[in-house]
Write a protein that holds these residues in place. Structure first.
Motif, mmCIF file in Angstrom:
data_model
loop_
_atom_site.group_PDB
_atom_site.id
_atom_site.type_symbol
_atom_site.label_atom_id
_atom_site.label_comp_id
_atom_site.label_asym_id
_atom_site.label_seq_id
_atom_site.Cartn_x
_atom_site.Cartn_y
_atom_site.Cartn_z
ATOM 1 N N ASP A 106 0.801 -1.221 0.000
ATOM 2 C CA ASP A 106 0.000 0.000 0.000
ATOM 3 C C ASP A 106 0.833 1.269 0.000
ATOM 4 O O ASP A 106 0.295 2.358 0.215
ATOM 5 C CB ASP A 106 -0.933 0.004 1.214
ATOM 6 N N HIS A 236 0.358 -5.838 5.080
ATOM 7 C CA HIS A 236 -0.644 -5.378 4.114
ATOM 8 C C HIS A 236 -1.160 -6.508 3.232
ATOM 9 O O HIS A 236 -2.355 -6.592 2.979
ATOM 10 C CB HIS A 236 -0.044 -4.246 3.286
ATOM 11 N N ARG A 237 -0.283 -7.402 2.791
ATOM 12 C CA ARG A 237 -0.686 -8.609 2.076
ATOM 13 C C ARG A 237 0.324 -9.704 2.383
ATOM 14 O O ARG A 237 1.516 -9.447 2.545
ATOM 15 C CB ARG A 237 -0.703 -8.364 0.557
ATOM 16 N N LEU A 287 -6.487 -9.374 3.837
ATOM 17 C CA LEU A 287 -7.511 -9.647 2.829
ATOM 18 C C LEU A 287 -8.322 -10.882 3.215
ATOM 19 O O LEU A 287 -9.558 -10.904 3.066
ATOM 20 C CB LEU A 287 -6.870 -9.835 1.459
ATOM 21 N N LEU A 290 -10.797 -9.811 5.970
ATOM 22 C CA LEU A 290 -11.925 -9.038 5.444
ATOM 23 C C LEU A 290 -12.900 -9.953 4.712
ATOM 24 O O LEU A 290 -14.119 -9.821 4.847
ATOM 25 C CB LEU A 290 -11.418 -7.937 4.519
ATOM 26 N N PRO A 297 -13.242 -5.080 0.556
ATOM 27 C CA PRO A 297 -12.163 -4.111 0.819
ATOM 28 C C PRO A 297 -12.401 -2.796 0.087
ATOM 29 O O PRO A 297 -12.829 -2.772 -1.073
ATOM 30 C CB PRO A 297 -10.914 -4.814 0.272
ATOM 31 N N SER A 302 -5.517 1.449 3.877
ATOM 32 C CA SER A 302 -4.863 0.176 3.611
ATOM 33 C C SER A 302 -5.709 -0.996 4.110
ATOM 34 O O SER A 302 -6.544 -0.868 5.001
ATOM 35 C CB SER A 302 -3.493 0.136 4.277
ATOM 36 N N LEU A 303 -5.454 -2.173 3.533
ATOM 37 C CA LEU A 303 -6.143 -3.387 3.970
ATOM 38 C C LEU A 303 -5.879 -3.657 5.450
ATOM 39 O O LEU A 303 -6.766 -4.088 6.188
ATOM 40 C CB LEU A 303 -5.678 -4.580 3.136
ATOM 41 N N GLN A 306 -8.068 -1.408 7.579
ATOM 42 C CA GLN A 306 -9.466 -1.851 7.543
ATOM 43 C C GLN A 306 -9.666 -3.074 8.434
ATOM 44 O O GLN A 306 -10.644 -3.156 9.191
ATOM 45 C CB GLN A 306 -9.868 -2.180 6.100
#
Length: 418
Positions: A106, A236-237, A287, A290, A297, A302-303, A306
């Motif tokens: 992100d 972030h991922r 992710l 979520l 999303p 940013s993920l 969230q």
């Protein structure tokens, strides 16, 4: 005054130089002790180094002359203390810095970090990452160079944390999937070229972000005092892991050790980019959380932000509670497998995993203990990471390492290239 030299002064000077010569090999170990907070006074430094008080004093004086530490010759004695208080040792607040950078899915951020892991200045993070690593690394170095110009600080080197395994000795990012860079991008060479083009002196490095987070936490955070430390984190991922063995970061024969993201924790789970299914990488990141919570999303933050907001502020929602439980169980299963293989004396969790631990620590610890042989025979502490921006601090540790190894040689090289 007489033009003759005072023989006593000459003798004292010779003695001081002799002490320093004897202690030159202790400069690096002494600096590391002060850097990590393990030698707050000259008395502790003397004991830790196993040298005489005079030699420890000469070593501390030399580090102060190099602008790295401060020696307080008039410390206040603690109430009830016996005898003369020892000189206090601290990091020089106006001393040199390392340029540290972090790139993630992100965005990216640059910072200046001094000894002791102290962040001196940061440049605002960016919310987009170009698919060309040269564009991203050029921008992050430009931001760092701006900080150096603004602060006027001396720079000892630079390092960047990237969301990919980094193969050594070439410095290639083998799987930077979440930033859409080409596999095998020569990130260290590109970063070094950007650093040189910006006129920044000192060596340049690139390494995996979770490895660097573990290094920072081991020296300055939740991992201090651990001998065999396991760090698992999701930012972030994806999911990353790192291992500190006997006090040293373990990266394997070519820098690729502990790709924990590809442990299978849900055999019927979603496909993973590695070709398998149900890997930790796609079952226990923001992710995945979520998705499990039934949330779409959004692009505004940013993920990670969230996901953390849901965990912290929406636990009254049954879907969120179920998602928290599901990810804790998946994460705990992965950690239990790692405990069986590695037998660490401490586990630390970062990013969303830290937030999940804080949300339900008993559930996560019970899964790890129940699923692992070593967990049943003796509890392995599972703790949250404690440093803000630990990958940035870890990148700085990498840049500082040549100075920590040999302060005189490293700073002489830097002066020669200045």
């Amino acid at each position: 005054m007489s033009g003759k030299a005072d023989p006593r002064a000459a003798g004292e000077g010779t003695t001081s130089r002799t002490r320093l010569d004897r202690g030159r090999g202790a400069l690096g170990p002494a600096l590391q002790l002060v850097h990590t907070g393990r030698a707050p006074t000259r008395a502790v430094l003397t004991a830790e180094l196993g040298v005489t008080r005079a030699t420890a004093g000469a070593v501390a004086a030399e580090l102060e002359a190099l602008g790295l530490i401060r020696v307080d010759a008039r410390p206040g004695a603690a109430a009830g203390a016996q005898g003369r208080p020892s000189h206090r040792l601290s990091i020089a607040e106006d001393g040199p810095v390392a340029l540290a950078a972090q790139v993630h899915a992100d965005g990216f951020r640059a910072a200046l970090v001094g000894l002791g892991g102290r962040i001196v200045a940061t440049a605002p993070g960016r919310l987009s990452v170009d698919a060309d690593p040269a564009q991203v690394l050029g921008a992050v170095v430009e931001a760092g160079a701006g900080l150096l110009r603004t602060t006027g600080r001396r720079c000892v080197g630079a390092a960047v944390a990237v969301p990919s395994a980094v193969a050594e000795p070439e410095g290639l990012a083998l799987n930077p999937l979440h930033v859409a860079w080409p596999a095998g991008a020569p990130v260290r060479r590109i970063f070094e070229e950007c650093v040189r083009a910006a006129g920044i002196t000192g060596p340049a490095f690139a390494a995996n972000d979770v490895n660097l987070a573990a290094l920072a936490e081991h020296r300055h955070g939740a991992g201090r005092g651990a001998r065999d430390l396991l760090c698992v984190a999701t930012g972030h991922r994806g999911v990353g892991g790192a291992l500190v063995l006997d006090g040293r970061l373990h990266t394997g024969s070519s820098g690729l050790a502990l790709e924990v993201g590809h442990l299978t924790v849900n055999p019927e789970g979603r496909p993973c980019h590695c070709g398998s299914r149900g890997c930790l990488d796609v079952e226990a990141d923001p992710l995945a959380f979520l998705t499990a919570a039934g949330r779409e999303p959004g692009p505004e933050v940013s993920l990670l932000r969230q996901a953390e907001d849901l965990v912290r502020n929406h636990r009254d929602d049954p879907a969120v509670r179920e998602a928290v439980a599901a990810l804790i169980d998946r994460l705990g299963l992965g950690l239990a497998g790692l405990v069986n293989i590695l037998n660490p004396d401490r586990i630390i969790l970062g990013g969303l995993h830290r937030t999940l631990l804080e949300a339900d620590p008993d559930r996560l610890r019970a899964v790890v203990a129940g699923r692992s042989l070593w967990g049943r025979s003796g509890a392995v502490p599972v703790l949250p990471c404690t440093l803000s921006h630990n990958s940035l601090v870890g990148a700085a540790e990498l840049a500082w390492q040549p100075v920590l190894d040999d302060p005189l040689a490293a700073l002489a090289r830097e002066a020669g290239h200045g």
